[in-house]
Structure formats: structure tokens, C-alpha cells
Design an enzyme around this catalytic site. Structure first.
Site, PDB file in Angstrom:
ATOM      1  N   GLN A  78       0.797  -1.052  -0.030  1.00  0.00           N
ATOM      2  CA  GLN A  78      -0.034  -0.245  -0.208  1.00  0.00           C
ATOM      3  C   GLN A  78       0.938   1.232  -0.211  1.00  0.00           C
ATOM      4  OE1 GLN A  78      -3.138   0.237   2.342  1.00  0.00           O
ATOM      5  NE2 GLN A  78      -3.608   2.236   2.371  1.00  0.00           N
ATOM      6  N   PHE A  79       0.898   1.487  -1.210  1.00  0.00           N
ATOM      7  CA  PHE A  79       1.944   2.846  -0.757  1.00  0.00           C
ATOM      8  C   PHE A  79       1.292   4.163  -0.438  1.00  0.00           C
ATOM      9  CE2 PHE A  79      -0.575   3.518  -4.750  1.00  0.00           C
ATOM     10  CZ  PHE A  79      -0.785   5.190  -4.727  1.00  0.00           C
ATOM     11  N   THR A  80       0.154   4.113  -0.415  1.00  0.00           N
ATOM     12  CA  THR A  80      -0.624   5.653   0.277  1.00  0.00           C
ATOM     13  C   THR A  80      -0.092   5.594   1.344  1.00  0.00           C
ATOM     14  OG1 THR A  80      -2.086   4.010   0.520  1.00  0.00           O
ATOM     15  CG2 THR A  80      -2.584   5.090  -2.082  1.00  0.00           C
TER      16      THR A  80
END
Length: 150
Positions: A78-80
Site C-alpha cells: 500500500q504505497f498510500t
């Protein structure tokens, strides 16, 4: 490297209508990788995840780790998690690692957790549009950042 660990009774990830990973009792781990992360971050964070004592013992105290309860892990990239929200209302993801950096570290985390847990790790597909479902048990949610070790 940031991990959001959620103690779950069940969790699953679905991609294009197909369930790709599913666990019962264990951890849903959302993993954010930044461009400065290394193999050392993977190992340090992996050990913290495996050793996290957030399951209830016979007295109801959070004293047990994953191995003690025969728990599993569902790992989702999850890059966010590396969103910068300081300016305006549109997050910047400049701190998130590019795929050429993030994918090898994500794969190393899968292998490391599997070895330490002694069981296969369920996971999503890096970069895919995923639908994650979970039943948070407690609720218990822990955030660990490998850059904030003290």
C-alpha cells in the site's frame, strides 16, 4: 517502511472478482515502502510483525504472538501509507518507492515473514486494484515505522 497491523478474525483480498488471498485468525498487514528502505528495514520490521504480542492469553491480556495462536498473515502492498498531506487536499506520493525498488523489498518481506512464521504468507498483487475485506478483532490496529525505531 511502514506497516499497519490489524488483528483480524478473518481477512481477504479480491482482485478482478477473484479471491487472491484469505486468512482466518491473524494479521492483515498493510505495507508501505519508501525509496530509502533497505533489506535491513525489511528484516527489522518483519521481526517486529512476527513478534508482536497482541493476542489475548488465558487471562485476556495481550501477551501472545502469531505463532502462539497459530495465526496467519495477509500482506498487502500500500504505497498510500507514504502520502504527504501537508499542502492542500491532494496527497503527494513522492516518498513512496517506485516499483523497481518496492517490488523486490515486498517480495523479500513475503519470504522473510513466511520463513519466520513457518507458514505461507497470503498476499495481494503488487500494484493491482484490490478489494480488501476484514473483520478487525478488538479492534486492534498497530502502526510501526522502520524509520522510527527509538
Amino acid at each position: 517502511m511502514i506497516a499497519v497491523i490489524q488483528r483480524v478474525s478473518e481477512a481477504s483480498v479480491t482482485i478482478e472478482g477473484k479471491v487472491e488471498g484469505k486468512i482466518d485468525n491473524g494479521f492483515l498487514v498493510l505495507l508501505g515502502i519508501t525509496h530509502t528502505d533497505t533489506q535491513e528495514d525489511t528484516e527489522w520490521l518483519g521481526k517486529k510483525i512476527i513478534g508482536m504480542r497482541i493476542f489475548g492469553d488465558a487471562e485476556g491480556k495481550m501477551n501472545l504472538d502469531l505463532k502462539s495462536v497459530n495465526g496467519n498473515i495477509l500482506l498487502i502492498s500500500q504505497f498510500t501509507l507514504h502520502a504527504n498531506t501537508k499542502k492542500g487536499n491532494r496527497p503527494s506520493f513522492i516518498e513512496a518507492a517506485r516499483p523497481e525498488t518496492a517490488i523486490p523489498l515486498y517480495e523479500k518481506m513475503i519470504a522473510f515473514l513466511g520463513k519466520e512464521l513457518g507458514a505461507p504468507i497470503q498476499c495481494g498483487i503488487f500494484g493491482a486494484d484490490m478489494k480488501v475485506a476484514l473483520l478487525n478483532d478488538g479492534p486492534v490496529t498497530i502502526v510501526i515505522d522502520s524509520k522510527n525505531r527509538i
